[in-house]
Write a protein that holds these residues in place. Structure first.
Motif, PDB file in Angstrom:
ATOM      1  N   MET A  89       0.847  -1.185   0.000  1.00 33.32           N
ATOM      2  CA  MET A  89       0.000   0.000   0.000  1.00 33.32           C
ATOM      3  C   MET A  89       0.884   1.237   0.000  1.00 33.32           C
ATOM      4  O   MET A  89       1.917   1.276   0.679  1.00 33.32           O
ATOM      5  CB  MET A  89      -0.929   0.008   1.210  1.00 33.32           C
ATOM      6  CG  MET A  89      -1.950  -1.123   1.214  1.00 33.32           C
ATOM      7  SD  MET A  89      -2.867  -1.283   2.780  1.00 33.32           S
ATOM      8  CE  MET A  89      -3.680   0.309   2.876  1.00 33.32           C
ATOM      9  N   LEU A 137      -7.253   2.508   6.902  1.00 37.62           N
ATOM     10  CA  LEU A 137      -5.986   2.034   6.343  1.00 37.62           C
ATOM     11  C   LEU A 137      -5.465   0.837   7.129  1.00 37.62           C
ATOM     12  O   LEU A 137      -5.008  -0.162   6.546  1.00 37.62           O
ATOM     13  CB  LEU A 137      -4.943   3.154   6.359  1.00 37.62           C
ATOM     14  CG  LEU A 137      -5.156   4.320   5.397  1.00 37.62           C
ATOM     15  CD1 LEU A 137      -4.193   5.454   5.725  1.00 37.62           C
ATOM     16  CD2 LEU A 137      -4.974   3.889   3.951  1.00 37.62           C
ATOM     17  N   ALA A 159      -4.936  -2.948   5.665  1.00 37.18           N
ATOM     18  CA  ALA A 159      -3.604  -3.542   5.739  1.00 37.18           C
ATOM     19  C   ALA A 159      -3.625  -4.852   6.508  1.00 37.18           C
ATOM     20  O   ALA A 159      -2.960  -5.826   6.127  1.00 37.18           O
ATOM     21  CB  ALA A 159      -2.630  -2.564   6.388  1.00 37.18           C
ATOM     22  N   ASP A 160      -4.396  -4.909   7.594  1.00 39.67           N
ATOM     23  CA  ASP A 160      -4.475  -6.144   8.375  1.00 39.67           C
ATOM     24  C   ASP A 160      -5.208  -7.253   7.610  1.00 39.67           C
ATOM     25  O   ASP A 160      -4.812  -8.423   7.687  1.00 39.67           O
ATOM     26  CB  ASP A 160      -5.170  -5.862   9.706  1.00 39.67           C
ATOM     27  CG  ASP A 160      -4.275  -5.114  10.680  1.00 39.67           C
ATOM     28  OD1 ASP A 160      -3.041  -5.199  10.523  1.00 39.67           O
ATOM     29  OD2 ASP A 160      -4.797  -4.443  11.595  1.00 39.67           O
ATOM     30  N   ALA A 184      -0.703  -6.603   4.330  1.00 39.60           N
ATOM     31  CA  ALA A 184       0.082  -5.704   3.492  1.00 39.60           C
ATOM     32  C   ALA A 184       1.104  -4.920   4.305  1.00 39.60           C
ATOM     33  O   ALA A 184       0.951  -4.725   5.507  1.00 39.60           O
ATOM     34  CB  ALA A 184      -0.842  -4.734   2.759  1.00 39.60           C
ATOM     35  N   VAL A 200       2.851  -1.025   4.354  1.00 38.00           N
ATOM     36  CA  VAL A 200       2.373   0.314   3.979  1.00 38.00           C
ATOM     37  C   VAL A 200       3.536   1.300   3.934  1.00 38.00           C
ATOM     38  O   VAL A 200       4.208   1.527   4.944  1.00 38.00           O
ATOM     39  CB  VAL A 200       1.304   0.837   4.958  1.00 38.00           C
ATOM     40  CG1 VAL A 200       0.750   2.165   4.458  1.00 38.00           C
ATOM     41  CG2 VAL A 200       0.172  -0.176   5.135  1.00 38.00           C
ATOM     42  N   TYR A 259       4.438  -2.829  10.422  1.00 38.33           N
ATOM     43  CA  TYR A 259       4.360  -3.050   8.977  1.00 38.33           C
ATOM     44  C   TYR A 259       4.417  -1.745   8.181  1.00 38.33           C
ATOM     45  O   TYR A 259       4.320  -1.768   6.954  1.00 38.33           O
ATOM     46  CB  TYR A 259       3.086  -3.816   8.625  1.00 38.33           C
ATOM     47  CG  TYR A 259       1.811  -3.151   9.103  1.00 38.33           C
ATOM     48  CD1 TYR A 259       1.208  -2.139   8.362  1.00 38.33           C
ATOM     49  CD2 TYR A 259       1.221  -3.545  10.301  1.00 38.33           C
ATOM     50  CE1 TYR A 259       0.049  -1.531   8.802  1.00 38.33           C
ATOM     51  CE2 TYR A 259       0.051  -2.932  10.756  1.00 38.33           C
ATOM     52  CZ  TYR A 259      -0.521  -1.937   9.997  1.00 38.33           C
ATOM     53  OH  TYR A 259      -1.680  -1.325  10.445  1.00 38.33           O
ATOM     54  N   ARG A 270       3.975 -10.452   5.279  1.00 36.67           N
ATOM     55  CA  ARG A 270       3.899  -9.481   6.368  1.00 36.67           C
ATOM     56  C   ARG A 270       5.085  -9.650   7.321  1.00 36.67           C
ATOM     57  O   ARG A 270       5.680  -8.667   7.759  1.00 36.67           O
ATOM     58  CB  ARG A 270       2.567  -9.632   7.106  1.00 36.67           C
ATOM     59  CG  ARG A 270       2.432  -8.833   8.393  1.00 36.67           C
ATOM     60  CD  ARG A 270       2.454  -7.323   8.175  1.00 36.67           C
ATOM     61  NE  ARG A 270       1.219  -6.782   7.684  1.00 36.67           N
ATOM     62  CZ  ARG A 270       0.172  -6.423   8.426  1.00 36.67           C
ATOM     63  NH1 ARG A 270       0.209  -6.558   9.732  1.00 36.67           N
ATOM     64  NH2 ARG A 270      -0.905  -5.926   7.862  1.00 36.67           N
TER      65      ARG A 270
END
Length: 598
Positions: free
Chosen positions: A212, A225, A229-230, A234, A236, A252, A340
């Motif tokens: 992201m 966001l 992401a979770d 992902a 970021v 992350y 991740r």
């Protein structure tokens, strides 16, 4: 009422509460109206019109409401341009109101007569209009504010000085040729349709290594966001204007991207198979995935900015927060967390590298340490402003912002000079919040010293006087010096790069502000604490080493060859620059060794 009174009233009806500017005879009518105003609009006098435009831009950034700046005809109007381009290129709503010579003089080469319509036609390309008759004023003001707000851009109103004094026409006549506008609230669609959201979810759910990239358009969407992401497992990365979108402590979050960015952000983009870009117009293709190696989805409120930076498979027009919220239920929970975990391991190692770099010796202070020591001492809810130059590099990499903080700088224009006017605007918009301005000595000498005079004249009226102005005093226009070496392959050119000596902290004390000069690395942390506890604005002068290189996340062969060539051509600081580069390299080695032992 005259036209100027009507202008002030209409601005007030639109919710404008302050105007940043500087007086002059070309705008005297409006100044008189502001002096008579009982509508609650404050006039904030800047030391220079460029500062006023920067302040209007920052007001928009820190409030979400249009900023308004005011200048006289001719030279005053010209001075606004740099700050207005800053607003335009960072997509901020700003209205510039400028005076003009009397209508009867136009075309006669009159004193201070400038073709303002042509002058502003680029920076205010969406709307620039001259008010020729009183009946025109209402719709010009309405359209200037509405277009600035809805298109997030700069607009301009030109007011000849004779028109300013004419009797107002509050309600235009109901007749042919008349325009009768209104303030009415605008509602727009916030979320794409279900079919588009389903298609986006299909692309994202198919990804196994999702990256992201978030920007300023996602600053209000932190929870959404994190939820996306979770779900996707992902990593970021953050564009520089989006630094406050997510806390840097999240394992992350890879930090900033680009030349001023981090190695984990570059590696995130190189390794991903899917890219989700949210509210960002990040321009540098070399830091995005190679074309064809990643599928892409982009979310932005402006369709014109979609699919420009990377050939996205699907583009969604919508508010980032509302669109992500609608997307979350459509996303499957990623159960394979190998990607991740790889990201989090790289991020943890990078923070160790940055700490090791910050603690390397320098002559006298390592600038990275100045920012590293600041991070744990940042007050809750503070607002940070930063200038262009190496200060922006350390701001991007070393500072860890927490939830509830705000921060900004000149992104698209990357101009020198906005840190202090941004900070002043932040204090006006959020008088209870502490503010930290971060800048180099080049920017301080260019505009900052003037802005200190405004701070000295106004800080006693602030509810919270907390404002710390940190100046990196290295006697060098440092970012350009390093660019000369690593990009052009030229040695430092001292006549262009060296700065005159100036006692920043002492000057601040002469103005009645706090002033602290630090040339001992062990005093960096205590000096920050002293500045935050001062109970008044403080200039914190950090005497730093210009030979600590702002190393990009990955050094290319071309950059190495150019750098070596520059040093061999007789760079006056060649030995010190080589030593600084060696220390940066060694810090990475030591940090990785410590990580393996851990």
């Amino acid at each position: 009422m005259n036209v100027s009174d009507h202008l002030v009233q209409r601005l007030s009806e639109w919710g404008v509460r302050r105007i940043f500017g500087y007086p002059g005879d070309g705008i005297n009518g409006v100044m008189g109206a502001l002096g008579r105003d009982d509508h609650g609009i404050a006039f904030v006098q800047a030391r220079h019109e460029e500062l006023a435009a920067f302040m209007a831009c920052a007001h928009a950034k820190f409030t979400g409401m249009p900023g308004v700046c005011l200048a006289t005809s001719g030279p005053g109007a010209i001075h606004l341009l740099n700050g207005l381009y800053d607003a335009r290129m960072d997509h901020q709503p700003v209205v510039a109101i400028v005076g003009q010579q009397a209508r009867s003089a136009l075309g006669g080469e009159y004193q201070q007569e400038v073709d303002l319509s042509s002058l502003f036609k680029d920076v205010a390309s969406e709307f620039v209009q001259t008010v020729s008759v009183p009946a025109q004023l209402r719709h010009v003001v309405d359209r200037a504010l509405r277009i600035a707000s809805e298109r997030r851009t700069v607009t301009c109103i030109i007011l000849p000085n004779d028109v300013q004094e004419l009797d107002a026409v509050a309600v235009p006549p109901r007749e042919h040729g008349s325009v009768r506008s209104g303030i009415g609230i605008t509602h727009r669609a916030q979320v794409p349709d279900d079919a588009a959201l389903d298609a986006a979810a299909d692309i994202l759910n198919a990804g196994r290594r999702v990256a992201m990239l978030v920007g300023a358009g996602a600053l209000h969407a932190s929870d959404e966001l994190m939820a996306v992401a979770d779900r996707l497992g992902a990593g970021v990365a953050k564009a520089l204007l989006g630094k406050a979108a997510l806390p840097d402590a999240l394992p992350y979050v890879t930090g900033s991207i680009g030349l001023l960015g981090t190695a984990p952000s570059s590696e995130l983009m190189e390794g991903c198979d899917t890219l989700l870009m949210v509210g960002s117009n990040f321009p540098y293709a070399e830091y995005l995935p190679e074309e064809g190696k990643a599928r892409g989805v982009q979310i932005d409120t402006d369709a014109a900015r979609l699919g420009v930076r990377y050939p996205m498979e699907l583009n969604l027009v919508g508010d980032s927060r509302a669109t992500l919220a609608a997307l979350v239920p459509r996303l499957r929970q990623q159960t394979d967390l190998a990607w991740r975990e790889e990201i989090e391991d790289k991020v943890a190692r990078w923070w160790r590298v940055l700490e090791e770099r910050a603690m390397q010796p320098a002559e006298p202070i390592n600038p990275q340490r100045v920012f590293w020591e600041l991070s744990p001492r940042l007050p809750d809810g503070c607002i940070l402003t930063c200038d262009s130059g190496t200060a922006a590099t350390w701001y991007a990499r070393d500072l860890q912002l927490r939830r509830g903080m705000m921060g900004s700088l000149s992104g698209g224009l990357a101009t020198m000079g906005p840190a202090l006017p941004y900070a002043l605007a932040a204090k006006h918009a959020h008088p209870d919040r502490p503010v930290v301005a971060l800048l180099g000595d080049g920017a301080m000498q260019m505009l900052g010293i003037n802005a200190l005079i405004t701070i000295a004249a106004s800080w006693k009226h602030w509810r919270n006087p907390g404002l710390v102005i940190m100046v990196l005093n290295n006697g060098d226009l440092n970012m350009v010096t390093w660019e000369q070496r690593a990009t052009a392959g030229d040695p430092k050119f001292s006549p262009s790069q060296d700065l005159p000596t100036f006692a920043y902290a002492e000057f601040a004390r002469q103005l009645g502000l706090g002033g602290i000069r630090v040339d001992d690395p062990e005093q960096v942390g205590p000096a920050w604490e002293q500045a935050f506890a001062a109970g008044r604005p403080v200039v914190l002068e950090m005497v730093t080493d210009p030979n600590v290189p702002p190393v990009p996340p990955h050094v290319t062969g071309a950059q190495m060859r150019a750098y070596a060539a520059a040093l061999l051509k007789g760079d006056p600081d060649a030995r010190k620059a080589m030593l600084g580069s060696a220390r940066e390299w060694w810090a990475g080695v030591v940090a990785n060794l410590k990580g393996r032992r851990g």
